[in-house]
Design a protein around this motif. Structure first.
Motif: not given
Length: 316
Positions: A18, A91-92, A94-95, A98-99, A102-103, A106, A152, A156
Motif C-alpha cells: 500500500s 483508508v488512504l 479507498v478514500l 468512497s468516503q 473510508a470512514w 477508519a 487516516a 478524512l
C-alpha cells in the motif's frame, strides 16, 4: 505434516504494497507516470489485506489457542497491532473512491488499534519482561498504530483529532527508542530469526513524517526534513548491515523493512511536490530503490507461495 498458523506479521505485506501504491500515486503528480500503476498496486494491497484478514479471523475462531499464544508471546505479541495498521492504510487507498467506506475502515482500524494498544501496553506496565525481548516490534502497538490513525484522520479532514494520535505516537516512540537501542547495543546479538523485525526500527521517523504531512500538507516545516533525514540515515545503516540482517533464509518476515522504505519514499515525493530542493534531488533515487526492494520481496514471496513454502511445516 501441516502448515504452521498464519502469523500476524504477514500483514506487513499490506504495509509495503500500500505504501508503494501511494508512492506511485504521488509519482503521477510529480512526474506524470501512468496513474494505473499506483491504483493497481493499491488494489493488490487491498486484496492481500482482505485475504489475510479473512484467513486470520477464521484461524482465530477455529484455533483460539494459537491466537492467544501469539498475543502473549514476548516478541511476536506486538505484531497483532498490524491488523489495525493495515486497515488504516486501506483508508488512504479507498478514500478517492468512497468516503463512506473510508470512514468505516477508519473506525474499525482505530478501534482495533486502541483496544489492542491499551491491552498490550497494560501488560508491559505490569513488569516481568526480559530485556532481550525489547526488539523494534514493540513500536507497533503504540507508535505505528497512533501514526497511521493520525494519517487516516488527516486524510478524512479531521487534523485536530489526528494531532492527538500523532502526539501519542511521538512520545511513545521517544520513550521506547532508548530501550530498543540499549537492547541492540548492550545485549547479546538479536537471534537471526528475529533480525527481520529490526526493519521496524527504520519506520518511526518516516511514518511520523508521513502522518504529519497528512495533517499539515504544506511540507515546508524543518521538522519534517529532520524526521526524513533520520529515517534515511537509518535506511543507509540497514544497507551497511545487510548481510548481518539477512542471516536468516528469506521469509515473509522480511516485509518488516517495507513500511519504513515505502514511507520514506512517500515523504520524499510529497516534499518534492512541495518544492523542497533536497527532496527534489533525492526523491527519484529513493523511489527507484524502493521499487526494486519491494518488488524483489514480492517476487520472492510469490515464489514461496507457488512452491508451497510460504508457511513452514509443523508436526501434527
Amino acid at each position: 505434516m501441516r502448515a504452521a498458523p498464519l502469523p500476524a506479521s504477514f500483514f506487513g505485506m499490506v504495509l509495503g504494497l500500500s505504501g508503494l501504491g501511494q508512492a506511485w500515486r504521488l509519482a503521477h503528480r510529480l512526474w506524470g507516470v501512468p496513474p494505473s500503476i499506483g491504483e493497481a498496486l493499491l488494489l493488490l494491497s487491498a486484496l492481500v489485506w482482505a485475504t489475510l484478514l479473512l484467513a486470520y479471523a477464521v484461524q482465530a475462531l477455529r484455533a483460539p489457542a494459537h491466537a492467544a499464544a501469539e498475543f502473549k508471546h514476548p516478541v511476536q505479541g506486538s505484531t497483532p497491532a498490524l491488523l489495525g495498521v493495515a486497515t488504516l492504510l486501506m483508508v488512504l487507498a479507498v478514500l478517492p473512491y468512497s468516503q463512506a467506506v473510508a470512514w468505516g475502515l477508519a473506525l474499525v482500524g482505530i478501534g482495533w488499534h486502541l483496544a489492542f494498544a491499551l491491552w498490550h501496553t497494560g501488560l508491559l506496565w505490569q513488569g516481568g519482561r526480559e530485556a532481550q525481548h525489547t526488539v523494534p516490534a514493540i513500536y507497533l502497538p503504540t507508535v505505528a498504530g497512533n501514526f497511521t490513525s493520525a494519517a487516516a484522520l488527516g486524510a478524512l479532514g479531521h487534523p485536530d483529532w489526528g494531532w492527538l494520535f500523532l502526539g501519542a505516537g511521538v512520545f511513545s516512540w521517544f520513550a521506547l527508542e532508548s530501550l530498543v537501542m540499549q537492547r541492540l547495543w548492550q545485549g547479546p546479538a538479536v537471534p537471526a530469526p528475529q533480525r527481520p523485525l529490526i526493519g521496524i526500527q527504520f519506520a518511526p521517523p518516516v511514518v511520523c513524517a508521513m502522518a504529519w504531512l497528512m495533517l499539515e500538507p504544506a511540507g515546508q516545516d524543518h521538522w519534517l526534513l529532520m524526521l526524513w533525514g533520520y529515517g534515511l540515515f537509518q535506511l543507509l545503516l540497514g544497507v551497511r548491515l545487510r548481510r548481518w540482517l539477512a542471516a536468516q533464509p528469506f521469509a515473509p518476515s522480511y516485509w518488516a523493512y517495507t513500511f519504513g522504505v515505502a514511507s520514506a519514499t512517500v515523504v520524499g515525493l510529497k516534499l518534492a511536490i512541495a518544492g523542497v530542493p533536497a527532496a527534489g534531488m533525492l526523491a527519484l533515487p529513493v523511489f527507484i530503490a524502493a521499487n526494486l526492494f519491494i518488488g524483489t520481496l514480492a517476487l520472492r514471496t510469490a515464489w514461496l507461495g507457488f512452491s508451497g513454502r510460504l508457511l513452514p511445516r509443523t508436526v501434527p
